[in-house]
Design an enzyme around this catalytic site. Structure first.
Site, PDB file in Angstrom:
ATOM      1  N   HIS A   1      83.438  19.259  -9.713  1.00 29.01           N
ATOM      2  CA  HIS A   1      84.800  19.720  -9.968  1.00 29.01           C
ATOM      3  C   HIS A   1      85.784  19.137  -8.958  1.00 29.01           C
ATOM      4  CE1 HIS A   1      83.698  22.743 -13.037  1.00 29.01           C
ATOM      5  NE2 HIS A   1      82.536  22.724 -12.392  1.00 29.01           N
TER       6      HIS A   1
ATOM      7  N   GLY B   1      70.926   9.426  19.958  1.00 30.33           N
ATOM      8  CA  GLY B   1      71.449  10.742  19.617  1.00 30.33           C
ATOM      9  C   GLY B   1      71.288  11.099  18.160  1.00 30.33           C
ATOM     10  N   ARG B   2      71.588  10.158  17.262  1.00 33.05           N
ATOM     11  CA  ARG B   2      71.528  10.474  15.832  1.00 33.05           C
ATOM     12  C   ARG B   2      70.096  10.481  15.309  1.00 33.05           C
ATOM     13  NH1 ARG B   2      73.769   5.777  17.119  1.00 33.05           N
ATOM     14  NH2 ARG B   2      72.951   3.800  16.324  1.00 33.05           N
TER      15      ARG B   2
ATOM     16  N   LYS C   1      87.166   5.947  23.569  1.00 31.39           N
ATOM     17  CA  LYS C   1      86.908   6.849  24.688  1.00 31.39           C
ATOM     18  C   LYS C   1      87.652   6.402  25.943  1.00 31.39           C
ATOM     19  CE  LYS C   1      82.192   8.276  23.413  1.00 31.39           C
ATOM     20  NZ  LYS C   1      80.787   8.254  23.866  1.00 31.39           N
TER      21      LYS C   1
ATOM     22  N   GLU D   1      77.026   4.888  11.835  1.00 23.82           N
ATOM     23  CA  GLU D   1      76.963   4.548  13.251  1.00 23.82           C
ATOM     24  C   GLU D   1      75.816   3.582  13.517  1.00 23.82           C
ATOM     25  OE1 GLU D   1      78.319   7.332  16.627  1.00 23.82           O
ATOM     26  OE2 GLU D   1      76.125   7.453  16.709  1.00 23.82           O
TER      27      GLU D   1
ATOM     28  N   LYS E   1      72.906  14.062  26.707  1.00 22.01           N
ATOM     29  CA  LYS E   1      71.889  13.266  27.396  1.00 22.01           C
ATOM     30  C   LYS E   1      72.280  13.005  28.848  1.00 22.01           C
ATOM     31  CE  LYS E   1      69.808   9.893  25.240  1.00 22.01           C
ATOM     32  NZ  LYS E   1      69.506   8.592  24.607  1.00 22.01           N
TER      33      LYS E   1
ATOM     34  N   GLU F   1      83.813  15.754  25.439  1.00 22.52           N
ATOM     35  CA  GLU F   1      84.025  16.904  24.571  1.00 22.52           C
ATOM     36  C   GLU F   1      83.038  18.027  24.906  1.00 22.52           C
ATOM     37  OE1 GLU F   1      84.819  13.166  22.015  1.00 22.52           O
ATOM     38  OE2 GLU F   1      83.442  13.799  23.608  1.00 22.52           O
TER      39      GLU F   1
END
Length: 544
Positions: A390, A273-274, A504, A359, A213, A219
């Site tokens: 399993h 964002g999410r 951060k 979040e 954004k 990253e």
């Protein structure tokens, strides 16, 4: 201007009369089993099944009665959930800490809708970007968009992190059977992630989408710069504009990177964002499945939006899921919640929902700045069936913790391998039955304790008719609205994420302390760890 709404009620959730009644009701259910509830009502299964537009929720295998659901609905009414829904869809500033709306629903609104934010209708801008995305995707898919060497694009690499990665990666995996372009995803700042993707790619036929954004995410920008260096070393500096596009709001930073403004696709600060998969963040998905199918994806989400906004509480699938979550988190003390998709194509759904739920609602401060006195979001986890059976179903069946589960099944598969889907769905139905009813003693007589299944383990079952762009859009919106409902009822802000900031800031500081002459002043543990890394770093540099 759309003003910020106040908390749903001045009192805390546990101060409501419905909360007190729920606490008393919970005590009355302490010795009641799911098996007994089914025995008392032969029609319990159909009575506790809700359907909307092909999506089915069966919540009958839960530790509750019809009275429980009524009390939970009364709690939602006392917390003024109706006002919350009105505020959400109207574009009010319900993201109180950032003074923003949370208008992900506008991303899939029809073109003739009107949603006014600060005096302007946001719907035309949404559809303008969608049209630009569609035109671009068509050119790439048809081969009209060519790379620097004149070759058509064969592989798309989506570079983002968090919501700029988890949503598109999950949706691409789910709809890969309908994809006509190969899409890869890079998120982790660990160089092994990018290096592993680039190793098998041809620069001449690769297109990168840089999704950030602000175009400042550490990253994402580090990965983008490394990818650009890889491209330039093969094709030259002028190739960047033919092999990179951006999803961002920062035109200046995008153009400084070498991407033309015409190749930047916008989204807005009222999209978290999410919650952004239906925006330009979904460009990689549109490239894979095509603009037409992407619009079906939006239409499915809009169908669930309408259902959430208009269906009565007792017939409202997202609200029912939210109330079930509150029931277990706040009245049964459940600390985790498992999401178990019985479809390999939905293998990334648990990871996507981890961010969406944890979040959003992993908060301990209310919207009005007070300490939240009750537990909020549980830990979300899961794996696709039958793999999970399993791995960790031992704990679900015979462990010492209560883990409510969502089982998600698809009625019609997307393959023609004989017998596979029958076995898969048989396992889904068997697991929900075994968790609910257990087996105190096998049919052939008494058994040792380790062979007994206590049952009384709650689960809900969600069924999709098939896995298509439309139904995936429905499923995503369903969970988005579940999260909003819980956040509103708990009195927290589901649309900020300040908890990620401190790490951060410290990481940026520590990065500057790796040089040989840099000082560092942290706690003794962090100082020692930095010293070890500095030593290994210097030794590696010496060997090079």
């Amino acid at each position: 201007m759309n003003p910020s709404p106040l908390s749903p009620k001045p009192m805390s959730p546990e101060s409501t009369s419905a909360w007190r009644r729920l606490r008393t009701h919970r005590e009355h259910l302490s010795d009641v089993s799911i098996a007994e509830l089914f025995a008392a009502d032969p029609d319990r299964g159909p009575a506790m099944t809700v359907e909307h537009d092909g999506i089915v929720l069966d919540y009958s295998k839960n530790l509750l009665t019809a009275r429980t659901v009524e009390l939970l609905a009364e709690f939602a009414a006392e917390r003024d959930l109706d006002s919350g829904l009105t505020a959400l869809f109207a574009g009010d500033r319900i993201n109180t800490s950032e003074n923003r709306p949370a208008l992900h629903t506008a991303l899939r609104a029809p073109a003739d809708d009107e949603i006014i934010v600060d005096g302007s209708d946001v719907v035309p801008a949404v559809h303008d970007v969608l049209a630009r995305m569609g035109e671009f995707a068509t050119r790439v898919r048809d081969g009209a968009w060519r790379g620097a060497t004149g070759d058509a694009i064969r592989t798309v690499v989506n570079i983002g992190i968090g919501g700029s990665d988890l949503g598109p990666a999950m949706a691409y995996q789910a709809l890969r059977h309908a994809a006509e372009l190969d899409v890869r995803f890079v998120a982790n700042v660990d160089g092994h992630d990018l290096a592993g993707v680039l190793r098998s790619l041809d620069p001449a036929t690769t297109l990168f989408i840089v999704s950030s954004k602000t175009f400042t995410t550490t990253e994402t920008l580090l990965n983008a710069h490394s990818a650009r260096t890889w491209l330039q070393s093969a094709l030259g500096d002028d190739a960047v504009s033919r092999h990179f596009v951006a999803v961002s709001t920062n035109t200046r930073a995008v153009t400084e990177f070498g991407i033309t403004a015409d190749n930047m696709f916008e989204f807005w600060d009222w999209v978290g964002g999410r919650y952004s998969i239906h925006s330009a963040i979904g460009l990689s998905l549109m490239l894979a499945i095509g603009p037409g199918r992407f619009r079906e994806f939006l239409a499915g989400a809009h169908s669930m939006d309408r259902h959430f906004r208009t269906a009565p509480v007792l017939q409202n699938i997202p609200i029912l899921l939210a109330l079930l979550g509150i029931w277990y988190r706040n009245f049964w003390g459940a600390q985790t919640h498992a999401v178990l998709p019985y479809d390999q194509r939905l293998s990334r759904l648990p990871a996507y929902l981890q961010q969406l739920e944890m979040e959003s609602n992993g908060k301990s401060v209310t919207r009005d700045g007070h300490r939240c006195a009750i537990p909020t979001a549980p830990v979300i986890w899961g794996e696709p069936g039958t793999n999970g059976q399993h791995a960790f179903f031992q704990l679900l069946h015979q462990g010492s913790v209560l883990v409510p589960c969502d089982f998600i099944g698809v009625l019609r598969p997307g393959h023609d391998l004989a017998g596979h889907h029958d076995v898969l769905m048989a396992n889904l139905f068997a697991q929900t039955e075994a968790l609910a009813f257990g087996r105190p003693q096998p049919d052939n007589g008494p058994a040792p304790a380790h062979r007994r299944f206590p049952g009384n383990r709650p689960s809900s079952t969600i069924l999709l008719p098939s896995l298509t762009p439309y139904t995936l859009g429905q499923l995503i919106a369903l969970y988005e609205h579940k999260v909003f409902t819980q956040g509103w009822l708990w009195g927290i802000n589901s649309f900020d994420q300040w908890g990620v900031e401190l790490g951060k800031v410290l990481a940026a500081r520590i990065t500057t302390e790796f040089g040989p002459d840099a000082g560092h002043a942290h706690d003794s543990s962090t100082n020692a760890l930095i010293a070890r890394y500095r030593k290994a770093r210097s030794e590696t540099a010496g060997q090079a």
